[in-house]
Design an enzyme around this catalytic site. Structure first.
Site, mmCIF file in Angstrom:
data_model
loop_
_atom_site.group_PDB
_atom_site.id
_atom_site.type_symbol
_atom_site.label_atom_id
_atom_site.label_comp_id
_atom_site.label_asym_id
_atom_site.label_seq_id
_atom_site.Cartn_x
_atom_site.Cartn_y
_atom_site.Cartn_z
ATOM 1 N N GLU A 162 0.804 -1.236 0.000
ATOM 2 C CA GLU A 162 0.000 0.000 0.000
ATOM 3 C C GLU A 162 0.835 1.284 0.000
ATOM 4 O O GLU A 162 0.639 2.170 0.823
ATOM 5 C CB GLU A 162 -0.963 -0.014 1.202
ATOM 6 C CG GLU A 162 -1.893 -1.216 1.185
ATOM 7 C CD GLU A 162 -2.782 -1.336 2.422
ATOM 8 O OE1 GLU A 162 -2.723 -0.485 3.313
ATOM 9 O OE2 GLU A 162 -3.553 -2.324 2.479
ATOM 10 N N ASN A 170 2.105 -5.247 -3.144
ATOM 11 C CA ASN A 170 0.698 -5.544 -2.856
ATOM 12 C C ASN A 170 -0.076 -4.255 -2.585
ATOM 13 O O ASN A 170 0.392 -3.392 -1.827
ATOM 14 C CB ASN A 170 0.658 -6.446 -1.606
ATOM 15 C CG ASN A 170 -0.694 -7.064 -1.331
ATOM 16 O OD1 ASN A 170 -1.279 -7.710 -2.200
ATOM 17 N ND2 ASN A 170 -1.195 -6.881 -0.113
ATOM 18 N N GLU A 194 -6.270 -10.656 -1.209
ATOM 19 C CA GLU A 194 -7.107 -10.385 -0.023
ATOM 20 C C GLU A 194 -8.577 -10.278 -0.423
ATOM 21 O O GLU A 194 -9.315 -9.437 0.084
ATOM 22 C CB GLU A 194 -6.662 -9.077 0.669
ATOM 23 C CG GLU A 194 -5.198 -9.059 1.060
ATOM 24 C CD GLU A 194 -4.775 -7.782 1.778
ATOM 25 O OE1 GLU A 194 -5.643 -6.996 2.206
ATOM 26 O OE2 GLU A 194 -3.554 -7.564 1.899
HETATM 27 O O1 G3I Z 1 -5.456 -8.199 19.003
HETATM 28 C C1 G3I Z 1 -5.928 -6.936 19.504
HETATM 29 C C2 G3I Z 1 -6.723 -7.134 20.761
HETATM 30 O O2 G3I Z 1 -5.873 -7.648 21.768
HETATM 31 C C3 G3I Z 1 -7.310 -5.789 21.180
HETATM 32 O O3 G3I Z 1 -8.139 -5.966 22.289
HETATM 33 C C4 G3I Z 1 -8.135 -5.200 20.045
HETATM 34 C C5 G3I Z 1 -8.692 -3.822 20.389
HETATM 35 O O4 G3I Z 1 -8.647 -2.944 19.297
HETATM 36 O O5 G3I Z 1 -7.318 -5.069 18.921
HETATM 37 C C6 G3I Z 1 -6.802 -6.292 18.452
HETATM 38 O O6 G3I Z 1 -6.002 -6.053 17.323
HETATM 39 C C7 G3I Z 1 -6.708 -5.782 16.126
HETATM 40 C C8 G3I Z 1 -6.276 -6.806 15.078
HETATM 41 O O7 G3I Z 1 -6.865 -6.494 13.848
HETATM 42 C C9 G3I Z 1 -6.677 -8.224 15.456
HETATM 43 O O8 G3I Z 1 -8.066 -8.321 15.538
HETATM 44 C C10 G3I Z 1 -6.359 -4.387 15.682
HETATM 45 O O9 G3I Z 1 -6.894 -3.441 16.585
HETATM 46 C C11 G3I Z 1 -6.903 -4.140 14.312
HETATM 47 O O10 G3I Z 1 -6.409 -2.897 13.821
HETATM 48 C C12 G3I Z 1 -6.455 -5.226 13.351
HETATM 49 O O11 G3I Z 1 -7.076 -5.002 12.109
HETATM 50 C C13 G3I Z 1 -6.446 -5.626 11.011
HETATM 51 C C14 G3I Z 1 -6.097 -4.570 9.985
HETATM 52 O O12 G3I Z 1 -5.540 -5.183 8.840
HETATM 53 C C15 G3I Z 1 -5.078 -3.574 10.532
HETATM 54 O O13 G3I Z 1 -4.657 -2.703 9.553
HETATM 55 C C16 G3I Z 1 -7.394 -6.650 10.407
HETATM 56 O O14 G3I Z 1 -7.571 -7.738 11.335
HETATM 57 C C17 G3I Z 1 -6.820 -7.184 9.094
HETATM 58 O O15 G3I Z 1 -7.792 -7.974 8.448
HETATM 59 C C18 G3I Z 1 -6.473 -6.021 8.177
HETATM 60 O O16 G3I Z 1 -5.913 -6.543 7.006
HETATM 61 C C19 G3I Z 1 -5.557 -5.578 6.006
HETATM 62 C C20 G3I Z 1 -4.295 -6.069 5.332
HETATM 63 O O17 G3I Z 1 -3.282 -6.303 6.260
HETATM 64 C C21 G3I Z 1 -3.826 -5.077 4.276
HETATM 65 N N1 G3I Z 1 -4.894 -4.752 3.330
HETATM 66 C C22 G3I Z 1 -6.168 -4.337 3.931
HETATM 67 C C23 G3I Z 1 -6.646 -5.379 4.936
HETATM 68 C C24 G3I Z 1 -8.011 -5.016 5.479
HETATM 69 O O18 G3I Z 1 -7.976 -3.824 6.207
#
Ligand code: G3I
Length: 305
Positions: A127, A169, A235
């Site tokens: 990105e 990517n 994705e």
């Molecule tokens: O694990 C913590 C947890 O302990 C905490 O209580 C909670 C509270 O916010 O957060 C949890 O972490 C989260 C994590 O996902 C696991 O669930 C993060 O806040 C959250 O920001 C994170 O989001 C991920 C996101 O990327 C971050 O940018 C998504 O799961 C994931 O699917 C998403 O994936 C991205 C790709 O990497 C890049 N392309 C876009 C795609 C979708 O956004």
């Protein structure tokens, strides 16, 4: 084939999913994942905030859990992601200039080195381009270290693991007419002409009603492939339901199958309830793990190819 992985294998392709380490203990989740998919991406566990929480102190615990689950079930792994403006650990967010450049290259070297020989393809840089009509690089602390940060990251990744395919990517790069797509294309063409090590381009392909599967999607995949790189759908998820969602998924699969260098497709999660999207039903299995109409259309399209 009667599963996604078997059907994709018929044309020499893989079919993958993103996996969250915290969900592997859910038997419905891991059962579907093991049955249907043969390429695994760690949804968050190989990102910089997870793998280098403190500078030069690496933590591969959860990334290794996903790798070992994949390996013990005979699956390959896509690495995601080495250098990205987002999901940086706090210490990295606060860095800039040459010290950030060195820290980023060290991160690439250490993480790719840890997983050396075990990764099919790395999302080396994720990105890095801006949305909208500018065709510019996305502003970030990494971009402000100099425009050559992307090629520096690819060179470091190649040195650390010469066996992994190295991918750029991004999202919103699916429509051939978009400035962002053209800008990434121009970069890849330049890298190929100058011998910068790049092997593949990942199209995240997060689609919804604002950003549907473009009519020229296959053209985009083919034009990138014509530069001499593999292309992968990395994705995939599509908001919606029923036959309209199913036909959008079918079009994505058909586009990949029509491009010989489109080597595989990964969906971004198993069940709708596992999706990063807080609402909606963008995946192939419902919250109970039942196959949706979209699943059947993907399976049939893979088998037809
Ligand atoms: O694990 C913590 C947890 O302990 C905490 O209580 C909670 C509270 O916010 O957060 C949890 O972490 C989260 C994590 O996902 C696991 O669930 C993060 O806040 C959250 O920001 C994170 O989001 C991920 C996101 O990327 C971050 O940018 C998504 O799961 C994931 O699917 C998403 O994936 C991205 C790709 O990497 C890049 N392309 C876009 C795609 C979708 O956004």
């Amino acid at each position: 084939g009667s599963t996604l992985q078997a059907a994709a294998s018929g044309s020499g392709r893989y079919f993958g999913t993103a996996i969250a380490a915290s969900r592997l203990s859910d038997g419905t989740y891991s059962g579907i994942a093991n049955r249907e998919f043969n390429m695994i991406t760690a949804e968050n566990e190989m990102k910089a905030d997870a793998t280098e929480p403190n500078q030069n102190q690496f933590n591969f615990t959860n990334g290794d859990r996903i790798l070992s689950w994949a390996q013990s079930n005979g699956k390959r792994v896509r690495g995601h992601a080495l250098a990205w403006y987002s999901q940086q650990p706090g210490w990295m967010q606060n860095m800039s200039g040459s010290s950030l450049r060195s820290a980023m290259l060290n991160h690439v070297t250490q993480v790719a080195g840890h997983y050396k020989g075990k990764i099919y393809a790395w999302d080396v840089v994720n990105e890095a381009f801006a949305d909208g009509s500018s065709g510019a690089r996305r502003d970030s602390n990494l971009q402000r270290t100099g425009n050559d940060w992307i090629e520096a990251a690819f060179k470091a990744a190649r040195s650390a693991d010469s066996g992994a395919k190295l991918c750029y990517n991004d999202y919103n790069t699916d429509n051939w007419s978009d400035a962002k797509t053209q800008a990434v294309y121009t970069m890849v063409k330049d890298f190929k002409s100058r011998g910068v090590p790049i092997d593949c381009v990942g199209f995240q392909s997060h689609f919804n009603s604002q950003s549907p599967v473009p009519s020229n999607y296959q053209t985009t995949l083919q034009n990138f492939a014509n530069l001499g790189v593999d292309v992968q759908i990395t994705e995939l998820d599509i908001e919606g339901s029923g036959s309209s969602q199913a036909s959008s998924y079918q079009r994505v699969v058909q586009a990949c199958l029509a491009v010989s260098r489109c080597t595989g497709i990964t969906v971004w999660g198993v069940r709708d309830s596992d999706s990063w999207r807080s609402s909606g039903t963008p995946l192939l299995f419902d919250g109970s793990g039942n196959k949706k109409a979209a699943y059947t259309s993907v399976l049939n399209a893979l088998n037809a190819g």
